[in-house]
Each structure stands twice: as structure tokens, then as C-alpha cells.
Enzyme design. Structure first.
Site, mmCIF file in Angstrom:
data_model
loop_
_atom_site.group_PDB
_atom_site.id
_atom_site.type_symbol
_atom_site.label_atom_id
_atom_site.label_comp_id
_atom_site.label_asym_id
_atom_site.label_seq_id
_atom_site.Cartn_x
_atom_site.Cartn_y
_atom_site.Cartn_z
ATOM 1 N N ASN A 1 0.874 -1.174 0.000
ATOM 2 C CA ASN A 1 0.000 0.000 0.000
ATOM 3 C C ASN A 1 0.913 1.227 0.000
ATOM 4 O O ASN A 1 1.451 1.611 1.031
ATOM 5 C CB ASN A 1 -0.889 -0.039 1.255
ATOM 6 C CG ASN A 1 -1.866 1.116 1.300
ATOM 7 O OD1 ASN A 1 -1.814 2.036 0.482
ATOM 8 N ND2 ASN A 1 -2.763 1.070 2.268
ATOM 9 N N LYS B 1 3.284 0.716 3.117
ATOM 10 C CA LYS B 1 2.953 -0.351 4.064
ATOM 11 C C LYS B 1 3.040 -1.680 3.329
ATOM 12 O O LYS B 1 2.735 -1.737 2.131
ATOM 13 C CB LYS B 1 1.517 -0.184 4.574
ATOM 14 C CG LYS B 1 1.325 0.988 5.513
ATOM 15 C CD LYS B 1 -0.080 0.940 6.094
ATOM 16 C CE LYS B 1 -0.486 2.320 6.545
ATOM 17 N NZ LYS B 1 -1.871 2.653 6.390
ATOM 18 N N ARG C 1 -2.663 -1.865 -3.417
ATOM 19 C CA ARG C 1 -3.884 -1.108 -3.197
ATOM 20 C C ARG C 1 -3.819 0.156 -4.058
ATOM 21 O O ARG C 1 -2.836 0.885 -4.032
ATOM 22 C CB ARG C 1 -3.988 -0.717 -1.729
ATOM 23 C CG ARG C 1 -5.189 0.152 -1.490
ATOM 24 C CD ARG C 1 -5.181 0.750 -0.109
ATOM 25 N NE ARG C 1 -6.326 1.615 0.007
ATOM 26 C CZ ARG C 1 -6.360 2.679 0.787
ATOM 27 N NH1 ARG C 1 -5.318 2.998 1.513
ATOM 28 N NH2 ARG C 1 -7.445 3.420 0.850
ATOM 29 N N HIS D 1 -13.158 3.004 0.227
ATOM 30 C CA HIS D 1 -13.149 1.922 1.236
ATOM 31 C C HIS D 1 -13.879 0.661 0.732
ATOM 32 O O HIS D 1 -14.339 -0.146 1.533
ATOM 33 C CB HIS D 1 -13.868 2.351 2.539
ATOM 34 C CG HIS D 1 -13.226 3.482 3.272
ATOM 35 N ND1 HIS D 1 -13.963 4.462 3.884
ATOM 36 C CD2 HIS D 1 -11.943 3.776 3.521
ATOM 37 C CE1 HIS D 1 -13.150 5.329 4.473
ATOM 38 N NE2 HIS D 1 -11.918 4.933 4.259
ATOM 39 N N HIS E 1 -17.810 1.892 7.962
ATOM 40 C CA HIS E 1 -16.338 1.885 8.073
ATOM 41 C C HIS E 1 -15.956 3.241 8.650
ATOM 42 O O HIS E 1 -15.963 4.252 7.949
ATOM 43 C CB HIS E 1 -15.699 1.672 6.691
ATOM 44 C CG HIS E 1 -14.204 1.746 6.702
ATOM 45 N ND1 HIS E 1 -13.385 0.664 6.488
ATOM 46 C CD2 HIS E 1 -13.362 2.786 6.936
ATOM 47 C CE1 HIS E 1 -12.118 1.031 6.581
ATOM 48 N NE2 HIS E 1 -12.082 2.331 6.852
ATOM 49 N N GLY F 1 -13.056 5.131 10.549
ATOM 50 C CA GLY F 1 -11.683 5.265 11.049
ATOM 51 C C GLY F 1 -11.343 6.739 10.981
ATOM 52 O O GLY F 1 -12.200 7.573 11.253
ATOM 53 N N ARG G 1 -11.957 15.719 8.108
ATOM 54 C CA ARG G 1 -12.730 16.101 6.915
ATOM 55 C C ARG G 1 -14.152 16.495 7.304
ATOM 56 O O ARG G 1 -14.743 15.888 8.199
ATOM 57 C CB ARG G 1 -12.803 14.934 5.929
ATOM 58 C CG ARG G 1 -11.495 14.697 5.220
ATOM 59 C CD ARG G 1 -11.570 13.473 4.323
ATOM 60 N NE ARG G 1 -10.470 12.567 4.608
ATOM 61 C CZ ARG G 1 -10.426 11.294 4.266
ATOM 62 N NH1 ARG G 1 -11.426 10.747 3.622
ATOM 63 N NH2 ARG G 1 -9.387 10.557 4.572
ATOM 64 N N ARG H 1 -10.523 8.918 20.438
ATOM 65 C CA ARG H 1 -10.169 8.653 21.847
ATOM 66 C C ARG H 1 -10.062 9.947 22.630
ATOM 67 O O ARG H 1 -10.547 10.052 23.759
ATOM 68 C CB ARG H 1 -8.836 7.891 21.934
ATOM 69 C CG ARG H 1 -8.973 6.436 21.559
ATOM 70 C CD ARG H 1 -7.634 5.804 21.307
ATOM 71 N NE ARG H 1 -7.082 6.293 20.035
ATOM 72 C CZ ARG H 1 -6.169 5.646 19.336
ATOM 73 N NH1 ARG H 1 -5.687 4.528 19.774
ATOM 74 N NH2 ARG H 1 -5.746 6.129 18.191
ATOM 75 N N GLU I 1 -14.510 -0.412 15.392
ATOM 76 C CA GLU I 1 -14.111 -1.632 16.106
ATOM 77 C C GLU I 1 -13.835 -1.374 17.581
ATOM 78 O O GLU I 1 -13.932 -2.289 18.402
ATOM 79 C CB GLU I 1 -12.840 -2.224 15.456
ATOM 80 C CG GLU I 1 -13.112 -2.817 14.093
ATOM 81 C CD GLU I 1 -11.841 -3.159 13.328
ATOM 82 O OE1 GLU I 1 -10.852 -3.575 13.958
ATOM 83 O OE2 GLU I 1 -11.837 -3.013 12.095
ATOM 84 N N GLU J 1 -8.407 -5.282 4.866
ATOM 85 C CA GLU J 1 -8.286 -4.949 3.447
ATOM 86 C C GLU J 1 -7.118 -5.682 2.792
ATOM 87 O O GLU J 1 -7.203 -6.099 1.637
ATOM 88 C CB GLU J 1 -8.132 -3.426 3.291
ATOM 89 C CG GLU J 1 -9.428 -2.697 3.622
ATOM 90 C CD GLU J 1 -9.232 -1.254 4.035
ATOM 91 O OE1 GLU J 1 -8.692 -1.026 5.144
ATOM 92 O OE2 GLU J 1 -9.617 -0.361 3.291
HETATM 93 P P1 ADP Z 1 -7.436 4.926 8.863
HETATM 94 O O1 ADP Z 1 -8.704 5.560 8.383
HETATM 95 O O2 ADP Z 1 -6.267 5.856 8.861
HETATM 96 O O3 ADP Z 1 -7.160 3.558 8.300
HETATM 97 P P2 ADP Z 1 -8.156 3.549 11.324
HETATM 98 O O4 ADP Z 1 -9.255 2.743 10.752
HETATM 99 O O5 ADP Z 1 -6.947 2.850 11.854
HETATM 100 O O6 ADP Z 1 -7.682 4.730 10.403
HETATM 101 O O7 ADP Z 1 -8.776 4.433 12.504
HETATM 102 C C1 ADP Z 1 -7.988 5.313 13.242
HETATM 103 C C2 ADP Z 1 -8.878 6.034 14.222
HETATM 104 O O8 ADP Z 1 -9.535 5.077 15.056
HETATM 105 C C3 ADP Z 1 -8.116 6.911 15.208
HETATM 106 O O9 ADP Z 1 -7.918 8.201 14.713
HETATM 107 C C4 ADP Z 1 -9.044 6.936 16.386
HETATM 108 O O10 ADP Z 1 -9.921 8.043 16.246
HETATM 109 C C5 ADP Z 1 -9.856 5.691 16.271
HETATM 110 N N1 ADP Z 1 -9.618 4.764 17.391
HETATM 111 C C6 ADP Z 1 -8.636 3.853 17.520
HETATM 112 N N2 ADP Z 1 -8.729 3.208 18.710
HETATM 113 C C7 ADP Z 1 -9.796 3.737 19.355
HETATM 114 C C8 ADP Z 1 -10.441 3.510 20.608
HETATM 115 N N3 ADP Z 1 -9.981 2.598 21.462
HETATM 116 N N4 ADP Z 1 -11.504 4.255 20.903
HETATM 117 C C9 ADP Z 1 -11.990 5.178 20.051
HETATM 118 N N5 ADP Z 1 -11.448 5.435 18.852
HETATM 119 C C10 ADP Z 1 -10.363 4.732 18.503
#
Ligand code: ADP
Length: 404
Positions: A7, A14, A91, A180, A208, A210, A241, A285, A334, A385
């Protein structure tokens, strides 16, 4: 077959090495700060100690060479020779309307990815750099590309068109593409498998969420709508965003603040979302910590995030005239107990009921968090992924060999 999944970003790369016999990960890692003075390579071989190396890595060809050195290293390696890598999967963010699935890399495929630079100027060029770099390091090894947009190519015209002059679609391909896709596809399939129900019979909403976040309505196993659009800016409120807003906000703010196109782009992509409203962080977090500490701006950021997410779930239940399964995935989906709890609390009109105890359990496996009474199954499914890319690569390379 051993498959290396890559990736490539503009300054990062990565990787994960799979043994496809049992789909196990032999090693994974990350090269950061490519093109900068001190590049960092972090290599994590399975069952061996992690290693970090700082050196000067000016471009992707050197990055991949260093990765291959680590993969075959006496101490930290997992291969006897680079020749054991029989296929490479990449990717790629944007596949436009050309790619409706993963594809074997050929000269024509590379040319098409280049033609799509216009639609993903930040993301597609590094993918080509990754493909060329892999080719230089491992000449003759078949390569496959998997696209973030491909899964959403099943959206109908009434869904993917914007209500703007049609000529813009014809001339510049302005339409909704989504993103995604690999993740939405993986978690919807995994959810059906977990429930032991045929995906053809299910209406699934996959969340999804993140750093970037998108929702997809998956009906009968295909994407019928997704919240990201021409670019990954549309849809949900995200870490940095904005997601949806009145398009007139853009021209209004550009005018008032005398912003250039790149400045307004940067504002909407990098300085909006949770970060802008909380004033502290784009990380969920930090937002939930702030909320628990009674901090007003973090609380507002959380409430806006949850409200917008819930509205989209409602919209997709309407789009499919019902919903059987809601799936949460990616960093926030998650891990954030409180995001799932608040969203689901406010979906009671759909018959959604989650079990607070099940919602708290952590595991790396798909699991149900809805109660026995819930009319909608609510699941947490960890996304993967890289595994989808490795599987596609394995399948496409095997098929190509058989066809020879
Ligand atoms: P990306 O979109 O970069 O692939 P991820 O799917 O790894 O990102 O998500 C990253 C985000 O997940 C972090 O910015 C954080 O906001 C959130 N996150 C990770 N662990 C936790 C947690 N324990 N509680 C709440 N949010 C979390």
C-alpha cells in the site's frame, strides 16, 4: 503461494507478506518519511522481534529493496530468498469506471491508472510508483491491483450522478465513486458468514469509521449506495474532513476569506471534522476523553459526529426499504464502545437494540452486539483490506497461469 501486499502512499509504504496456503501473515511493516532526511522502516516478522531502522530512503524503489532485505534477513527475515514471493498485490485508490474488480497489471492497466490521476491526484501517483518499484526489484513477478472504488461500481446511475449539468459527467467524469470498497465488501461478506445467512438475502449497512469514514448500503451482496463521492470528502463527519455541507459554503468562504482552491481544499480535508469542532484532536479517543471530562467542545464534536452517522444509517435503511444487519468496522467502529452505544440507542425506531455488555467485549473476531430482541443484527467485524488484496492477487495470478 506467498503474496506481498503493498500500500504505497506519497511518502510511506505499508506491506504485508502472506502465505496463502493458510492465509497467515508472515511479516508486515511500514516505511515512513520516504524522500525525507531520516526515513524509518519498521519491520514486524510474525513470532520474531520487531525491528526499526532509520536511514535515507529517497524513493519507493529503495524502500522496497530495503523491505526485501528485511524479509530475507538472517535474523529478522521470514524468507530464504526473494524468489519465494510469487505475486504482488497493490492497493490503488481510484479505479474510475474502468475497474469493476481487481486486475492483473499490464502496460494498458498502468496507462489507465495514469489516466485516472486527474480524479485522485494525491493517491493514484504513489500507487504507480509502488508498482514500478516492485517491478524493478522483482522483475517478472506478476502484480495485481485492487481498487477502493471497484466494489461501488454496482451503484445505479440515479445514485451515482450528481444533479448538476450532465456535460460535466461526460467531459470530466464528475460522479460519485465512493471509497473503502475493499473494506465494505470484506465486512459485509464476513457478516453474512458469521450469521450463517446467504448474503443475497440480506440488507446490510456497513459503517467503516476510522480516520476516514464511509457508510455503504449493501443489498444482496452488492453496493447500492455509499457515502463518499467524487472524492473521499463527501458524507460523514470525519477526523479532519467535513463530510457533507452546502456546496455554497465553499464559494462563500473562498470569497469572504480570499482563499485559493488549494487553501479551501486543505481546510475541508485537513482542518475540519472532529478536529475543527473540538479544537483539540481528530482522534476519537481524545474526543471521548474530553467528553467524559465535561469539556464542551469535545462533547459538541461527538454529538455532531454521532448525529450525522445516525442520519446516514436512517437514509440507507430508507434506500433499501429496510435493514437486517448493521456492521461497525475500522478504528472507531471496532474500538469505540460509546460511539456504537449512542448511535444504536437512537435507532430504536428501526427495532435496533444493543446489549451493553456484549458491546463492551473486545476481540479480534466478528461478534454480535445486539440483544436477542433486536430486530436488526448489529455486529462488530474487524476489517482486513490486505487479506482481500492478497486473496484477489492469489486468485487472479492462478487464473492467469491456468489460461497460459
Ligand atoms: P485509517 O482511516 O487511517 O485507516 P483507522 O481505521 O486505523 O484509520 O482508525 C484510526 C482512528 O480510530 C483513530 O484516529 C481513532 O480516532 C480511532 N480509534 C482507535 N482506537 C480507538 C479507541 N480505542 N476508541 C476510540 N477510537 C479509537
Amino acid at each position: 503461494m506467498k503474496v506481498l501486499v503493498i500500500n504505497a502512499g506519497s511518502s510511506s509504504l505499508k506491506y504485508q507478506l502472506y502465505n496463502m496456503e493458510d492465509e497467515s501473515v508472515l511479516a508486515k511493516g511500514l516505511v515512513e518519511r520516504i524522500g525525507m532526511d531520516s526515513s524509518i522502516l519498521t519491520h514486524k516478522p510474525t513470532n520474531k522481534e520487531e525491528v526499526t531502522e532509520v536511514s535515507e530512503i529517497l524513493e519507493h524503489t529503495t524502500a522496497i529493496r530495503k523491505v526485501l532485505d528485511k524479509l530475507t534477513d538472517k535474523e529478522h527475515g521470514v524468507l530464504n530468498s526473494v524468489d519465494e514471493i510469487q505475486a504482488i498485490g497493490h492497493r490503488v485508490v481510484h479505479g474510475g469506471e474502468t475497474f469493476k474488480g481487481s486486475a492483473l497489471v499490464t502496460g494498458e492497466v498502468k496507462a489507465e491508472i495514469r489516466r485516472l490521476f486527474d480524479l485522485a491526484p494525491l493517491h493514484n501517483p504513489p500507487a504507480i510508483m509502488g508498482i514500478n518499484a516492485a517491478e524493478k526489484n522483482m522483475p517478472g513477478v506478476p502484480q495485481v491491483v485492487a481498487f477502493d472504488t471497484a466494489f461501488h461500481q454496482t451503484m445505479e446511475e440515479k445514485v451515482f450522478l450528481y444533479p448538476i449539468p450532465r456535460v460535466l459527467y461526460k467531459k470530466h467524469h464528475v460522479r460519485r465513486y465512493g471509497a473503502h470498497g475493499t473494506s465494505h465488501q470484506y465486512v459485509s461478506k464476513a457478516a453474512a458468514a458469521y450469521l450463517e445467512r446467504p448474503i443475497e438475502d440480506l440488507k446490510i449497512i456497513t459503517c467503516h469509521i476510522g480516520n476516514g469514514a464511509s457508510l455503504t448500503a449493501v443489498e444482496g451482496g452488492v453496493s447500492v449506495d455509499t457515502s463518499m463521492g467524487l472524492t473521499p470528502l463527501e458524507g460523514l463527519m470525519m477526523g479532519t474532513r467535513s463530510g457533507d455541507l452546502d456546496p455554497a459554503v465553499v464559494t462563500f468562504v473562498m470569497n469572504k476569506e480570499e482563499l485559493s482552491i488549494s487553501e479551501v481544499n486543505s481546510m475541508l480535508n485537513k482542518h475540519s471534522g472532529l478536529l475543527a469542532i473540538s479544537g483539540v484532536s481528530s482522534d476519537m479517543r481524545d474526543i471521548t476523553d474530553g467528553m467524559e471530562a465535561g469539556e464542551a467542545n469535545s462533547t459538541l464534536a461527538f454529538e455532531m459526529y454521532e448525529y450525522r452517522l445516525r442520519k446516514y444509517i436512517g437514509a440507507y435503511a430508507a434506500a433499501m426499504n429496510g435493514v437486517d444487519v448493521i456492521v461497525f468496522t475500522a478504528g472507531v467502529g471496532e474500538n469505540s464502545v460509546v460511539v456504537r452505544e449512542k448511535v444504536c440507542q437512537n435507532l430504536s425506531y428501526l427495532g435496533v437494540e444493543i446489549d451493553p455488555e456484549l458491546n463492551k467485549i473486545r476481540s479480534g473476531e466478528p461478534r454480535r452486539i445486539s440483544s436477542a430482541n433486536s430486530k436488526v443484527e448489529v455486529l462488530v467485524v474487524p476489517t482486513n483490506e490486505e487479506l482481500v488484496i492478497a486473496r484477489d492477487t492469489n486468485r487472479i495470478v492462478q487464473e492467469a497461469k491456468q489460461a497460459q
